[in-house]
Structures are given as structure tokens and as C-alpha cells.
Design a protein around this motif. Structure first.
Motif, PDB file in Angstrom:
ATOM      1  N   UNK A  95       0.832  -1.195   0.000  1.00 22.44           N
ATOM      2  CA  UNK A  95       0.000   0.000   0.000  1.00 22.44           C
ATOM      3  C   UNK A  95       0.871   1.251   0.000  1.00 22.44           C
ATOM      4  N   UNK A  96       0.647   2.074  -1.010  1.00 19.18           N
ATOM      5  CA  UNK A  96       1.432   3.285  -1.190  1.00 19.18           C
ATOM      6  C   UNK A  96       0.925   4.408  -0.269  1.00 19.18           C
ATOM      7  N   UNK A  97       1.849   5.234   0.198  1.00 20.31           N
ATOM      8  CA  UNK A  97       1.532   6.517   0.852  1.00 20.31           C
ATOM      9  C   UNK A  97       0.576   6.426   2.035  1.00 20.31           C
ATOM     10  N   UNK A  98       0.759   5.437   2.887  1.00 22.64           N
ATOM     11  CA  UNK A  98      -0.098   5.249   4.063  1.00 22.64           C
ATOM     12  C   UNK A  98      -0.078   6.483   4.984  1.00 22.64           C
ATOM     13  N   UNK A  99       1.049   7.142   5.006  1.00 24.05           N
ATOM     14  CA  UNK A  99       1.229   8.348   5.833  1.00 24.05           C
ATOM     15  C   UNK A  99       0.137   9.393   5.568  1.00 24.05           C
ATOM     16  N   UNK A 131      -1.675  -1.418  15.079  1.00 22.56           N
ATOM     17  CA  UNK A 131      -2.930  -1.763  15.767  1.00 22.56           C
ATOM     18  C   UNK A 131      -4.038  -2.101  14.779  1.00 22.56           C
ATOM     19  N   UNK A 132      -3.884  -1.641  13.530  1.00 20.20           N
ATOM     20  CA  UNK A 132      -4.899  -1.911  12.501  1.00 20.20           C
ATOM     21  C   UNK A 132      -4.939  -3.382  12.115  1.00 20.20           C
ATOM     22  N   UNK A 133      -3.890  -4.142  12.466  1.00 20.61           N
ATOM     23  CA  UNK A 133      -3.820  -5.544  12.054  1.00 20.61           C
ATOM     24  C   UNK A 133      -3.092  -5.729  10.737  1.00 20.61           C
ATOM     25  N   UNK A 134      -2.510  -4.664  10.197  1.00 17.78           N
ATOM     26  CA  UNK A 134      -1.737  -4.786   8.949  1.00 17.78           C
ATOM     27  C   UNK A 134      -0.580  -5.766   9.189  1.00 17.78           C
ATOM     28  N   UNK A 135      -0.268  -6.604   8.177  1.00 18.11           N
ATOM     29  CA  UNK A 135       0.785  -7.609   8.355  1.00 18.11           C
ATOM     30  C   UNK A 135       2.146  -6.973   8.590  1.00 18.11           C
ATOM     31  N   UNK A 136       2.500  -6.041   7.706  1.00 16.05           N
ATOM     32  CA  UNK A 136       3.858  -5.485   7.725  1.00 16.05           C
ATOM     33  C   UNK A 136       3.854  -3.992   7.398  1.00 16.05           C
ATOM     34  N   UNK A 137       4.903  -3.316   7.859  1.00 20.46           N
ATOM     35  CA  UNK A 137       5.214  -1.962   7.393  1.00 20.46           C
ATOM     36  C   UNK A 137       6.724  -1.904   7.229  1.00 20.46           C
ATOM     37  N   UNK A 138       7.166  -1.164   6.247  1.00 21.15           N
ATOM     38  CA  UNK A 138       8.605  -1.061   6.021  1.00 21.15           C
ATOM     39  C   UNK A 138       9.281  -0.367   7.208  1.00 21.15           C
ATOM     40  N   UNK A 139      10.429  -0.910   7.607  1.00 24.22           N
ATOM     41  CA  UNK A 139      11.174  -0.381   8.758  1.00 24.22           C
ATOM     42  C   UNK A 139      12.082   0.764   8.296  1.00 24.22           C
ATOM     43  N   UNK A 140      11.490   1.937   8.132  1.00 23.86           N
ATOM     44  CA  UNK A 140      12.232   3.074   7.565  1.00 23.86           C
ATOM     45  C   UNK A 140      13.406   3.517   8.430  1.00 23.86           C
ATOM     46  N   UNK A 141      13.300   3.344   9.739  1.00 22.43           N
ATOM     47  CA  UNK A 141      14.393   3.759  10.620  1.00 22.43           C
ATOM     48  C   UNK A 141      15.680   2.966  10.321  1.00 22.43           C
ATOM     49  N   UNK A 142      15.492   1.713   9.912  1.00 23.66           N
ATOM     50  CA  UNK A 142      16.658   0.853   9.676  1.00 23.66           C
ATOM     51  C   UNK A 142      17.121   0.926   8.223  1.00 23.66           C
ATOM     52  N   UNK A 144       3.555   1.242   3.085  1.00 27.47           N
ATOM     53  CA  UNK A 144       4.626   2.241   3.027  1.00 27.47           C
ATOM     54  C   UNK A 144       4.203   3.402   3.908  1.00 27.47           C
ATOM     55  N   UNK A 145       4.666   3.385   5.148  1.00 27.68           N
ATOM     56  CA  UNK A 145       4.298   4.409   6.112  1.00 27.68           C
ATOM     57  C   UNK A 145       5.582   5.106   6.541  1.00 27.68           C
ATOM     58  N   UNK A 146       5.944   6.119   5.760  1.00 23.49           N
ATOM     59  CA  UNK A 146       7.262   6.754   5.922  1.00 23.49           C
ATOM     60  C   UNK A 146       7.198   7.780   7.049  1.00 23.49           C
ATOM     61  N   UNK A 147       7.159   7.265   8.274  1.00 19.48           N
ATOM     62  CA  UNK A 147       7.045   8.100   9.482  1.00 19.48           C
ATOM     63  C   UNK A 147       7.978   7.529  10.549  1.00 19.48           C
ATOM     64  N   UNK A 148       7.972   8.141  11.722  1.00 20.13           N
ATOM     65  CA  UNK A 148       8.817   7.664  12.814  1.00 20.13           C
ATOM     66  C   UNK A 148       8.297   6.351  13.392  1.00 20.13           C
ATOM     67  N   UNK A 149       9.141   5.699  14.204  1.00 21.10           N
ATOM     68  CA  UNK A 149       8.773   4.379  14.732  1.00 21.10           C
ATOM     69  C   UNK A 149       7.505   4.436  15.593  1.00 21.10           C
ATOM     70  N   UNK A 150       7.310   5.519  16.353  1.00 23.29           N
ATOM     71  CA  UNK A 150       6.131   5.627  17.221  1.00 23.29           C
ATOM     72  C   UNK A 150       4.847   5.496  16.419  1.00 23.29           C
ATOM     73  N   UNK A 151       4.769   6.227  15.303  1.00 23.84           N
ATOM     74  CA  UNK A 151       3.566   6.170  14.468  1.00 23.84           C
ATOM     75  C   UNK A 151       3.422   4.814  13.786  1.00 23.84           C
ATOM     76  N   UNK A 152       4.559   4.221  13.436  1.00 22.65           N
ATOM     77  CA  UNK A 152       4.509   2.891  12.815  1.00 22.65           C
ATOM     78  C   UNK A 152       3.929   1.873  13.805  1.00 22.65           C
ATOM     79  N   UNK A 153       4.384   1.930  15.058  1.00 26.34           N
ATOM     80  CA  UNK A 153       3.841   1.009  16.077  1.00 26.34           C
ATOM     81  C   UNK A 153       2.332   1.194  16.190  1.00 26.34           C
ATOM     82  N   UNK A 154       1.897   2.449  16.253  1.00 29.53           N
ATOM     83  CA  UNK A 154       0.465   2.767  16.381  1.00 29.53           C
ATOM     84  C   UNK A 154      -0.330   2.169  15.216  1.00 29.53           C
ATOM     85  N   UNK A 155       0.217   2.285  14.013  1.00 32.67           N
ATOM     86  CA  UNK A 155      -0.490   1.803  12.816  1.00 32.67           C
ATOM     87  C   UNK A 155      -0.611   0.278  12.811  1.00 32.67           C
TER      88      UNK A 155
END
Ligand code: CA
Length: 559
Positions: free
Chosen positions: A249-253, A298-309, A285-296
Motif C-alpha cells: 500500500x502506497x503513501x499510508x502516511x 494496531x490496525x492488524x496490517x501484516x507489515x510496514x517497512x522499517x524506515x528507521x533501519x 509504506x508508512x514513511x514516518x517515525x517508529x512511534x507512528x509505525x507502532x500505532x499503525x
């Protein structure tokens, strides 16, 4: 036996087709390491683990379709080009090791669009004619199924193309005062002033606006509208029924605005898709900080790209360059996975070095040894991994001023460079070690290193599927070690990231009893002796003493 022989014949015939199928491929791939190779007996002794076809843990390979392989010499890569190169990615035969060993593909946008990047879609139910047809796509899926490769497609749900007929109709309707027709799919606002950031004026009006976070040409969908969600269900079903395994999924942010919450939307989207296909895999593709990625999560999405790494200033590349892995970074990785699982116990982290929106990793990692070390670090992290095409060859961006330069053509043969058009980029430069053909023949190539990492991963399912249960501290800032455990089986992964020093580590019984080497990777350059001869580096484990050359990785398992 007859059956085996005829199967071999078919495979040989297929290989011939493959080699002639893409104009830029060629060469014999039968003996890539040239006889005296680095592989150890155990690599051959250990079978490739047979994983469930529905298993979501995969070594994904990201393909920018227009730049990968051009089957009809019109200067644009296409779906038939991908089909012709599938045996490079995975030939479906666990007995061979001439292929890369990936088992998933992420396809960049392929639906009809007027732009080069195709992230503004004009028809969600077709293939752009530059890339082929729906029949070509069906053939791709069938060929991938034969090889155990899952296909995930890029799906753009944040925005649409302004040239999509629905948006043109919606603009006409709102200008006539009707906000209940096609306007329901988009984010129209009537206002004398700009209603907020990311809004664009409707052409030919003074007080009508629409949300378009990227450009005028990309109006945002209204993700809260029932009408939009009905359409998204139809689109997702259309592609899942065609055999795709999931969506990137593109541009989740940008999903969140004043009346849409991205977590609520994703929760609806993921459960809707799972009703169609319970095994669907969705990566955001949720190009945000780790805090927001953790929050997202909660939706049950399988994966999000680890942009910090990921990215050229991310943890993996910076660690490979500095040689400073240490316990801090390993603990950071462990905590990252724990935080994700806390928000969604079934979540799978998605690790990567770079993608189509970033300067290529080879621009940041100048040394071959550093490129190999970075590969070992991200590919051996528990979860799914995504390798951007050409990263395994060390393709660098010719400049870093336009996005297209991160998407230059795949180099199959550096003596026969592809004639593929990339906007704003003149000519193609081959990586230092050449293209696929040259690197397959070079024992020390980056490509053969990637193949070895994937082979070790495919032999040891604990690496991708396990959780980091604990870390081991060796009191050395260059050394990082962690256990991964999966279904009662435990591995210890140790990286020595030091760029210039061999380490001798004591593996006590409390660290791992009766440990044996299950996989080894040497990223560092060969050493030279006093006479200037090249000395092959080796990882050894004897009487609890583990010797690791500079920039190396070992996987231990109790015997
Ligand atoms: Ca073409």
C-alpha cells in the motif's frame, strides 16, 4: 528415472528459452562459482526448508517494471521481460543454486497511467499497455506459482489520477453544485480560502478545492466514504482473484485527515481483504517515525517497512560503514520487533536497505565489503526482507537529483548494456563487478554473496520466522549477537562488523551447548600474507573458540 530425465530436458529447454528471451541476457550460468568455491559441505547437506505456500515470510524482490527487462526492444521493461528472467530470481528447483533464491516479488505500479512512475492510476482494472496485457499478467502469475514465488502488487489507495474519468465527472458535478455524485469519492471543499495544507483549486472555479497531497494531478480518494470503500473492495477482489498474494500500500502516511483515521481505515481494509483471501499479505509504506509505525500496527496490517533501519542514513547502512554494531543496535532491533508485536502479535517486520524513492545503497556504501556486510545485517533480521532490484549487483544511482536516477536499468550483461529509457538519465553505467552474467562467474561478487545469504535463510526457517528471544554480549562494540527461536528450534546469529579486525569469541556452554556452524558469511576482503598472496578467510569453531574474520557473520545451532 525416465521422468527425471524428461524433467531435466524440460528444465534445460526452459533455460535456453530464458537466455534468449531477453535481449540483454546471455551466458552460461551452470557453474557460477568456478569450481573451487567458498561453500562448505553443510550448505549442500542442509535441505532448503519446505515452507507452506501460504507462509507470509518471504525474501521479496522489488521490481521497477519499466527498468527490469525489455522483451520487445521498445526501450521499456515489461511483464514478458520479467517472465523471461524468473529463473534468475528462483527456478523453483531446490536442488540448483544458480538462482538468487528469492521467493516473493513486489511489482511497482503497473496499472494504466499517463505518468512515467505510474503512481497516478487512470484504470484500476488493467495493465498499462507499455507493460503488456492482463493475459501477460496471468502468465506471470502462473509462472511464479510454478516457482513458489508470491506476487505482491503496488496498490495506490491514497490518490488517483486527475485524468481518471471519475474525477473529471466529479469536478463538473461540484461546479454545478452537486456534491452527492462522483464527488463522494474525493475530498471536495467549498471555501473562499485554501481549506488546508495539500488542497488544490478545482480548475475553472474560485471557491472549490480538493485534497491532493502530492500534485494537482493526484487528487486524494475520500477513504471514509462508503462509495470509495465499495470500489476498493471491487479492485482488491479483482486482483486477488487473478492470483496476486497481496498488496504493497502506497503513501499510508497520507491516509489520515480531519475525518479519516488511517488505523481505522487499514483495519477495515485488511479485514475486508482477508474475507476474500485469508492468506493475503499487506505491507504498508508508512514513511514516518517508529512511534507512528507502532500505532499503525494496531490496525492488524501484516507489515510496514522499517524506515528507521533502511535508507542510506539508516541503521543497517550506517552500521556496515562504521563497523560499530554492538549491543545497543541489536537491542534496538529486538525492542523494535517487540513493540510491533505488542500492537499486533501476528505482525511481521519488513526490512530493506533502499527502495525506488531513495539514493541507492551502493552510493552510500562505496566498498564491496561494506555492501556485503549491510546485506548480511538486513537479510538475517527476523521478518520479511525486500531487496530492491540491482541492489544485489551494487548498481549505483548516476546522480541523486532526480527520482528516476534511482531506477536505472537492471544490468544483465555489462558488455551489452540495455537500451531502456529513463527520464533525465543519459546512458547506463555498469556496477564495478559487472552485470548478472559477470557476477555469476565471479566467486567474490556481491551477487554470489546475496545468493549465499538467501540459501542460508532458505535452509534455516528460524531466521525469518523466529523472534529474537535474547542477545549475547561479547564486550566488543563491533560484535552483535542474538538468538532467534522458532517452533522450539534455536539459532545464534553473530555479526562481527569490525572493518579491520578478526575476533576470537568464547562460546561457553551457557551461551550454546554443543554448538555447530550452520551458516557462515564473510563480507570482508581476502587478507594477504607476508608474500602478498591472497589468503582465504575462514570462520572456525574449535573447543568453544569462535574465530571470526573482519566483517563476517556466523549462524550457530546446537547439534
Ligand atoms: Ca518493452
Amino acid at each position: 528415472m525416465k521422468k527425471v530425465l524428461s524433467l531435466l530436458l524440460i528444465i534445460m529447454l526452459l533455460c535456453t528459452v530464458v537466455i534468449t528471451g531477453c535481449s540483454n541476457d546471455g551466458g552460461d550460468t551452470a557453474d557460477p562459482t568456478g569450481g573451487d568455491n567458498t561453500s562448505k559441505d553443510y550448505l549442500d547437506d542442509i535441505a532448503i526448508a519446505e515452507v507452506n505456500q501460504a507462509d507470509k515470510y518471504r525474501n521479496y524482490y522489488q521490481i521497477w517494471i519499466g527498468s527490469f527487462c525489455d522483451s520487445n526492444n521498445d526501450e521499456t521493461g515489461d511483464i514478458q521481460g520479467i517472465i523471461s528472467q524468473l529463473d534468475y530470481l528462483n527456478d523453483g528447483d531446490p536442488e540448483t543454486d544458480t538462482d538468487l533464491g528469492v521467493n516473493g516479488i513486489w511489482l511497482s505500479p503497473m496499472m494504466p497511467s499517463v505518468s512515467y512512475h505510474k503512481y497516478d492510476v487512470t484504470d484500476y482494472y488493467n495493465i498499462d499497455e507499455e507493460f503488456g496485457t492482463l493475459e501477460d499478467f496471468d502468465q506471470l502469475i502462473a509462472e511464479c506459482n510454478k516457482r513458489g514465488i508470491r506476487v505482491v502488487i503496488d496498490l495506490v489507495l491514497n490518490h488517483i489520477s486527475s485524468r481518471h474519468p471519475w474525477f473529471a465527472k466529479a469536478c463538473e458535478e461540484v461546479k454545478a453544485g452537486n456534491f452527492d455524485g462522483y464527488a463522494k469519492y474525493f475530498e471536495f471543499v467549498k471555501s473562499n480560502t485554501m481549506p488546508g495544507e495539500g488542497y488544490r483549486q478545482v480548475s475553472g472555479s474560485d471557491d472549490l478545492w480538493y485534497e491532493g497531497n502530492f500534485t494537482y494531478e493526484m487528487p486524494d480518494w475520500n477513504l471514509s466514504s462508503e462509495a470509495t470503500r465499495e470500489e476498493f473492495k471491487k479492485i482488491s477482489k479483482f486482483w486477488l482473484d487473478r492470483g496476486v498474494s497481496g498488496f504493497r500500500l502506497d503513501a499510508v502516511k497520507y491516509f489520515t485527515n480531519d475525518h479519516t483515521d488511517s488505523v481505522e481505515f487499514l483495519e477495515w481494509y485488511c479485514s475486508m481483504c482477508r474475507e476474500i483471501d485469508p492468506d493475503v499479505y499487506i505491507v504498508g509504506e508508512n514513511w514516518v517515525g517508529t512511534g507512528e509505525i507502532y500505532e499503525t500496527y494496531k490496525s492488524g496490517i501484516d507489515s510496514q517497512f522499517a524506515f528507521k533501519f533502511g535508507n542510506t542514513d539508516g541503521t543497517f547502512i550506517m552500521t556496515a560503514k562504521s563497523g560499530n554494531l554492538g549491543k545497543k543496535t541489536i537491542n534496538q532491533m529486538k525492542r523494535n520487533i517487540e513493540n510491533i508485536k505488542e500492537n499486533n502479535p501476528d505482525a511481521i517486520n519488513a526490512w530493506f536497505l533502499t527502495n525506488h524513492d531513495m539514493t541507492r545503497s551502493a552510493n552510500a556504501l562505496k566498498k564491496l565489503a561494506d555492501r556485503k556486510m549491510a546485506a548480511a545485517l538486513y537479510l538475517l533480521s527476523p521478518g520479511c526482507t525486500f531487496t530492491y532490484y540491482g541492489e544485489e549487483l551494487g548498481i549505483a544511482a548516476p546522480n541523486t537529483t532526480n527520482d528516476a536516477s534511482y531506477r536505472t536499468p537492471m544490468v544483465w550483461d555489462s558488455e551489452n548494456l540495455p537500451d531502456i529509457y529513463v527520464p533525465g538519465v543519459d546512458g547506463v553505467e555498469a556496477p564495478e563487478q559487472g552485470g548478472v552474467k559477470q557476477q555469476l562467474e565471479n566467486e567474490d561478487s556481491l551477487l554470489n554473496f546475496y545468493k549465499r545469504v538467501f540459501k542460508i535463510k532458505n535452509q534455516n526457517p528460524e531466521i525469518a520466522r523466529g523472534t529474537i528471544t535474547d542477545t549475547v554480549e561479547f564486550d566488543d562494540n563491533a560484535v552483535g549477537a542474538y538468538y532467534v527461536e522458532y517452533e522450539g528450534s534455536k539459532l545464534l546469529i553473530i555479526h562481527n562488523t569490525a572493518t579491520d579486525s578478526e575476533k576470537t569469541l568464547t562460546i561457553t556452554e551457557s551461551i550454546m551447548k554443543n554448538s555447530a556452524i550452520r551458516g557462515d558469511l564473510i563480507a570482508g576482503d581476502p587478507a594477504t600474507d607476508a608474500e602478498g598472496n591472497t589468503v582465504k578467510q575462514e570462520i572456525t569453531l574449535q573447543d568453544g573458540q569462535l574465530v571470526m574474520p573482519a566483517q563476517s557473520t556466523v549462524i550457530l545451532k546446537a547439534e
